[in-house]
Scaffold this motif. Sequence first.
Motif, mmCIF file in Angstrom:
data_model
loop_
_atom_site.group_PDB
_atom_site.id
_atom_site.type_symbol
_atom_site.label_atom_id
_atom_site.label_comp_id
_atom_site.label_asym_id
_atom_site.label_seq_id
_atom_site.Cartn_x
_atom_site.Cartn_y
_atom_site.Cartn_z
ATOM 1 N N ARG A 199 0.820 -1.213 0.000
ATOM 2 C CA ARG A 199 0.000 0.000 0.000
ATOM 3 C C ARG A 199 0.853 1.261 0.000
ATOM 4 O O ARG A 199 0.499 2.260 -0.630
ATOM 5 C CB ARG A 199 -0.934 0.016 1.214
ATOM 6 N N GLU B 187 -3.329 9.370 3.378
ATOM 7 C CA GLU B 187 -4.318 8.456 3.941
ATOM 8 C C GLU B 187 -4.837 8.967 5.281
ATOM 9 O O GLU B 187 -6.043 8.908 5.559
ATOM 10 C CB GLU B 187 -3.699 7.073 4.115
ATOM 11 N N THR C 197 -8.384 7.652 3.151
ATOM 12 C CA THR C 197 -8.279 6.591 2.140
ATOM 13 C C THR C 197 -7.181 6.934 1.140
ATOM 14 O O THR C 197 -6.696 8.063 1.084
ATOM 15 C CB THR C 197 -9.617 6.416 1.396
ATOM 16 N N TRP D 176 -5.870 3.580 -4.203
ATOM 17 C CA TRP D 176 -5.687 2.156 -4.466
ATOM 18 C C TRP D 176 -6.004 1.309 -3.222
ATOM 19 O O TRP D 176 -5.568 0.160 -3.127
ATOM 20 C CB TRP D 176 -4.251 1.890 -4.914
ATOM 21 N N ARG D 177 -6.773 1.853 -2.312
ATOM 22 C CA ARG D 177 -7.055 1.163 -1.055
ATOM 23 C C ARG D 177 -7.585 -0.262 -1.265
ATOM 24 O O ARG D 177 -7.199 -1.195 -0.557
ATOM 25 C CB ARG D 177 -8.069 1.965 -0.238
ATOM 26 N N ASN D 178 -8.490 -0.443 -2.207
ATOM 27 C CA ASN D 178 -9.129 -1.745 -2.402
ATOM 28 C C ASN D 178 -8.488 -2.581 -3.507
ATOM 29 O O ASN D 178 -9.024 -3.605 -3.906
ATOM 30 C CB ASN D 178 -10.617 -1.561 -2.696
ATOM 31 N N VAL E 267 -5.775 -5.128 -4.902
ATOM 32 C CA VAL E 267 -5.024 -6.217 -4.278
ATOM 33 C C VAL E 267 -3.724 -6.513 -5.012
ATOM 34 O O VAL E 267 -2.659 -6.593 -4.391
ATOM 35 C CB VAL E 267 -5.884 -7.501 -4.209
#
Length: 356
Positions: free
Chosen positions: A219, A246, A251, A254-256, A258
């Motif tokens: 992250r 953040e 947030t 690209w928080r979600n 993977v």
Amino acid sequence: MADTQVPAQVAAPSLIPAVVVALPQATVPERDRLPKEGDEIVTDSGKRYKLGPVLGDGGYGTVFLSQDDGVRIAVKTEKFSKSQLKIEILVLKAAMQANCKHFCELIDCGTKSKEFDYMMISLLAKDLHKIRCEMPDRKFTMNTALRVGLETLKACEELHRIGFVSRDIKPGNFAPGVKANRQSRTIFMFDFGLARRYIDKNNNVIPTRKEVGWRGTTRYGSINAHKKLDLGRRDDLESWFYGLVEMTRGTLSWRNVVERQHVQRAKEASRTSGRVQFLFETPSQFDKILTLIDSYSFESAPDYKAIHKLLVEAREERNLRDREHWDWEEETVSTTITTITSFSDKELRAKADQSK
């Protein structure tokens, strides 16, 4: 390869009965045994530390609450063969020698046979990642976010001043001190398992090793980390900036996401078409800070004063004063003490591999 032919006279069974003699076995110390709550560590100097409740743990290490002359401290232990404590101890010793403000005090350290390494350090409160996640909207107020930015930037500068880069800067590796030690106004950096010297004995920057493999946390890793390039001071600051955004916004773009390669593309887009979204509702100075960090090369000495000035400017524009309390201190519930992120076994194995 063909099987080896054995002569018949050798292969024939012996008619002489075998005699088995039981030899005494040497006592071999158990390897990689972590201590448990209630155990006692006796240091080389003869000082005894009784291990209290577990503050954090993972496959390769455990952190315990303990006491040093009546003062609560943390004891960090790691399995002998997997331990990264030697580099952490090196960093903390250098920080203490340089009178750095944003590092734990190293009280004692050593090795227990070939079972585990240990170090006794001053206690910290919850890390900034955990604290942020407990906040309304999962973010800090602008006042706290900018103050945290100033504190963590100074910690990065101090680390670089003593000759090390972290290669894993993230909110989870920063925490406020505890009130009992009168350190609750200071944000400390901890966990230097991936740290590396970036200067030689003559204070010259060690040349880049080009491609070295992945280092850090997906992250917050810099774009260079995604490219598996050697990491320097500017990469620490890029990771620091992602954490700052953040904590300010709650947030990241690209928080979600993977897949690591997709995270890389999102970070690259945050410099172009995705820049507005990335910096949405952050101070205009953040855009200038990102431009400044991106201008640095591997060898560059970052202009920490310029970044500091921009953060102060953002505070002054909003007439923000140095408030007496952080956001988390306004809550009536006290923060839980911890000094380590609870890594999964997979993450700990990765940390061990990446430290090479």
